[in-house]
Design an enzyme around this catalytic site. Structure first.
Site, short mmCIF file in Angstrom:
data_model
loop_
_atom_site.label_atom_id
_atom_site.label_comp_id
_atom_site.label_asym_id
_atom_site.label_seq_id
_atom_site.Cartn_x
_atom_site.Cartn_y
_atom_site.Cartn_z
N THR A 165 7.27 13.24 -7.32
CA THR A 165 7.01 12.25 -8.36
C THR A 165 7.25 10.84 -7.85
O THR A 165 6.45 9.92 -8.09
CB THR A 165 7.91 12.51 -9.58
OG1 THR A 165 7.81 13.87 -9.95
CG2 THR A 165 7.51 11.63 -10.74
N LEU A 200 5.48 -7.41 -13.47
CA LEU A 200 4.62 -6.29 -13.14
C LEU A 200 3.98 -5.81 -14.43
O LEU A 200 4.68 -5.49 -15.40
CB LEU A 200 5.43 -5.16 -12.49
CG LEU A 200 6.19 -5.51 -11.21
CD1 LEU A 200 6.83 -4.25 -10.63
CD2 LEU A 200 5.27 -6.17 -10.19
N SER A 249 10.24 -5.84 -14.45
CA SER A 249 9.54 -4.56 -14.52
C SER A 249 10.06 -3.75 -15.70
O SER A 249 11.12 -4.04 -16.25
CB SER A 249 9.71 -3.80 -13.20
OG SER A 249 8.85 -2.69 -13.12
N GLY A 250 9.31 -2.71 -16.08
CA GLY A 250 9.61 -1.98 -17.31
C GLY A 250 10.33 -0.66 -17.14
O GLY A 250 10.37 0.15 -18.08
N CYS A 296 19.39 -8.07 -1.72
CA CYS A 296 19.62 -8.26 -0.30
C CYS A 296 19.88 -6.91 0.34
O CYS A 296 19.72 -5.86 -0.29
CB CYS A 296 20.83 -9.18 -0.07
SG CYS A 296 20.76 -10.75 -0.97
N ARG A 330 4.49 9.75 -5.31
CA ARG A 330 3.22 9.49 -6.00
C ARG A 330 3.20 8.10 -6.63
O ARG A 330 2.22 7.35 -6.51
CB ARG A 330 2.99 10.53 -7.09
CG ARG A 330 2.62 11.92 -6.62
CD ARG A 330 2.54 12.86 -7.82
NE ARG A 330 2.07 14.20 -7.47
CZ ARG A 330 1.94 15.18 -8.35
NH1 ARG A 330 2.25 14.98 -9.63
NH2 ARG A 330 1.51 16.37 -7.96
N ASN A 389 24.73 -7.38 -2.72
CA ASN A 389 23.30 -7.22 -2.99
C ASN A 389 23.15 -7.22 -4.50
O ASN A 389 23.66 -6.32 -5.16
CB ASN A 389 22.78 -5.90 -2.40
CG ASN A 389 21.41 -5.53 -2.94
OD1 ASN A 389 20.60 -6.40 -3.23
ND2 ASN A 389 21.17 -4.23 -3.10
N GLY A 390 22.48 -8.23 -5.06
CA GLY A 390 22.27 -8.19 -6.50
C GLY A 390 22.31 -9.54 -7.16
O GLY A 390 22.27 -10.59 -6.50
N ILE A 411 -2.09 -3.02 -10.35
CA ILE A 411 -2.73 -2.32 -9.23
C ILE A 411 -3.37 -1.03 -9.72
O ILE A 411 -2.90 -0.42 -10.70
CB ILE A 411 -1.72 -2.01 -8.10
CG1 ILE A 411 -2.45 -1.46 -6.87
CG2 ILE A 411 -0.64 -1.04 -8.57
CD1 ILE A 411 -1.57 -1.34 -5.63
N LEU A 470 18.08 -12.19 0.76
CA LEU A 470 16.89 -12.63 0.05
C LEU A 470 17.37 -13.68 -0.95
O LEU A 470 18.11 -13.37 -1.88
CB LEU A 470 16.21 -11.47 -0.68
CG LEU A 470 14.98 -11.84 -1.53
CD1 LEU A 470 13.85 -12.33 -0.64
CD2 LEU A 470 14.52 -10.65 -2.36
N ALA A 471 16.98 -14.92 -0.77
CA ALA A 471 17.52 -16.03 -1.57
C ALA A 471 16.74 -16.18 -2.88
O ALA A 471 15.55 -16.47 -2.86
CB ALA A 471 17.46 -17.32 -0.77
#
Length: 570
Positions: free
Chosen positions: A334, A237, A359-360, A2, A337, A75-76, A285, A51-52
């Site tokens: 970095t 991702l 994600s990693g 959030c 990019r 937030n979290g 992507i 953000l629920a």
């Protein structure tokens, strides 16, 4: 995830400032498009942009206790919230199903000791009004997965501003700093206090524990499992590199286990707060023909995910750079990019209805996965560098993962930075982590998930499930995300900067930018775009540039392709 914003002990008329506070909080609405809340208490303002993900129907914030003497904005995600609820000594009235509300009740019992008990990613600000003078306590997760800033006005030193992003502070505060991870702030003494104190945190303390591949595998699996706590559609991702592919593979297996456990009592697994959606979504992507797209396609087919492949043109990427810098709040080469394709992908993901992804991030820091680690002089220096990289994740990869996704209201969770997994992985002796000309980087974690490696400690039941990944993916060399999306991406950014920045401008860079002077045209261009959004001097202190260890004899260019070891593998 959030957006949080708050003002403690405001120096003026708080009623008149309320609308300004709402406007500043609104600058974070991309992080929390589902709901907005604001509480004014005494001369304090607490705001929230939601953000629920968990407790969707009842989790609106700010949260309060029964008599509203404690106000909390978070937030979290708190993965161990059920366990903490069971530890409460006094009966508590929970107003919501939010995983974050337990922070409020734990604080009322044990005060700031609650920080060390939390297992999750979080930034929060709590207003305690029970005493005659209100108290502000704010905290950030151990590694800095979530973003948080603190601001002050030099003419009014007792006033404190808190925000998830810089853009809500830069016009109000002349002193802004990034809130240090693993700390809490207490207005009683106006100081930061470190609460995260693992034994591996000191880089001078060299780890001595031999690698236990089974323990590595089980602790990472547990980290992924707890991050499937969600009441909304989620995905992964998938770049096709080791880190994202491994997380994706574990997630597919664990989601299937959760689904099976929810339908029977045969599995010993906690399914509370987790929902399994029939088929895992994966997202990748790249520019047309990019290495990541090809590898991700192969992994997705192997894992049988519902795969979404996004291609973008160089021009589309260049057109997005200014917006990326605004959302990322950095001029680091970095980070920009790598963030641009992630920013574009996040927009596409959100359009599918998915609100959370795994994600990693973190594996390269924990296991020495960047190609420049091949040049480490000895195992001791290798270990020190991994610890220092983990220390600074909040300035680079965590910042990128958080802000690139949250620009579109998408939450990214990072299992490699689970604090219990870190306790295992960061205590592995460096002799078992080092890479060489005969041993690929991150061999320890690759071996832990390699069913053909005899020392991995797989049980017959585990072996019967088959390999986690195709072998050529499990042992694919590191590609930094900004390289893997297409080698021409970085080259195009450099060419673009060459056209936009003159030789004379670069030669006079020290006069234009006396602090942290850019040394290349690409860096100059990003700095110029950054200062268009954030011209205040106070905004510069939170930016840290990511560079390899040039004193190890490797290239100063942050691109993985710039390291000689990259070419030897292709």
């Amino acid at each position: 995830m959030c957006g949080i914003f708050g003002v403690y002990n405001y120096y003026g008329d708080v009623g008149e400032f309320r609308q300004r506070a709402l406007d500043l909080s609104k600058r974070l609405r991309h992080r929390g498009p589902d709901w907005s809340g604001c509480i004014v208490a005494d001369n304090n303002i607490v705001c929230h942009e939601r953000l629920a993900i968990v407790g969707v129907d009842t989790g609106a914030q700010p949260l309060t206790n029964e008599d509203e003497s404690i106000v909390l904005t978070v937030n979290g995600e708190i993965y161990n919230h059920k366990k903490l609820e069971a530890e409460l000594k006094q009966p508590a009235v929970f107003k919501t199903h939010s995983d974050c509300e337990v922070i409020l009740h734990m604080y009322s019992e044990i005060g700031t000791d609650v920080c060390a008990k939390l297992d999750g990613m979080f930034s929060w600000a709590l207003l305690d009004r029970r005493a005659s003078r209100s108290r502000l306590v704010a905290a950030r997760d151990p590694i800095g997965i979530t973003t948080l800033y603190i601001g002050r006005v030099s003419a009014h030193p007792e006033t404190v501003f808190i925000s998830s992003e810089l853009k809500s502070l830069n016009e109000e505060c002349d002193q802004i700093e990034e809130f240090p991870p693993g700390h809490y702030f207490d207005s009683l003494d106006g100081q930061f206090h470190r609460y995260f104190k693992p034994d591996w945190w000191d880089p001078e303390r060299i780890a001595t524990t031999p690698v236990d591949y089974r323990q590595l595998r089980e602790s990472l699996t547990a980290a992924v499992r707890k991050r499937l706590m969600a009441e909304v559609p989620y995905g992964v991702l998938l770049s096709g590199g080791l880190d994202s592919s491994l997380i994706s593979s574990i997630a597919v297996r664990e989601a299937a286990r959760i689904s099976a456990a929810a339908q029977s009592d045969t599995e010993d697994i906690d399914t509370r707060g987790a929902r399994y959606f029939p088929r895992m979504h994966s997202f990748s992507i790249g520019l047309p023909g990019a290495p990541d797209l090809i590898a991700a396609r192969k992994v997705a087919k192997f894992l049988r995910t519902a795969h979404h492949e996004l291609t973008y043109t160089v021009q589309e990427g260049l057109d997005a750079v200014a917006d990326v810098i605004y959302h990322l709040e950095t001029y680091d080469v970095t980070t920009i990019r790598a963030s641009t394709p992630m920013y574009l992908m996040s927009r596409k993901i959100k359009s599918t209805g998915v609100k959370m992804v795994l994600s990693g991030e973190g594996a390269d820091e924990v296991f020495g996965g960047y190609l420049y680690f091949h040049y480490a002089p000895n195992p001791q220096d290798f270990h020190k560098e991994t610890v220092n990289r983990v220390h600074n994740l909040h300035t680079s990869d965590c910042l990128r993962a958080n802000k690139s996704t949250m620009a579109w209201g998408l939450e990214a969770r990072v299992p490699f930075l689970d604090k219990e997994f870190l306790q295992v992985a960061m205590n592995v002796q460096p002799q078992d982590k080092v890479c060489s000309k005969d041993l690929m980087e991150k061999a320890a974690i690759r071996r832990a998930f390699d069913v053909e490696f005899e020392g991995a400690g797989f049980t017959p039941k585990e072996l019967a499930q088959g390999p986690y990944l195709p072998r050529d993916v499990l042992w694919r060399q590191k590609e930094q995300f900004s390289d893997g999306v297409g080698y021409s991406w970085i080259d195009s950014l450099k060419d673009w900067a060459e056209r936009r920045v003159s030789d004379d401008s670069l030669a006079a860079a020290a006069q234009r930018f006396p602090y942290d002077t850019p040394s290349t045209k690409e860096a100059y261009l990003y700095r110029e775009l950054f200062e268009q959004h954030f011209p205040q001097k106070a905004c510069l202190s939170s930016v840290v540039r990511w560079v390899p260890r040039t004193d190890w004899g490797c290239s100063a260019d942050p691109s993985g392709r710039a390291q000689k070891i990259h070419d030897k593998a292709y």
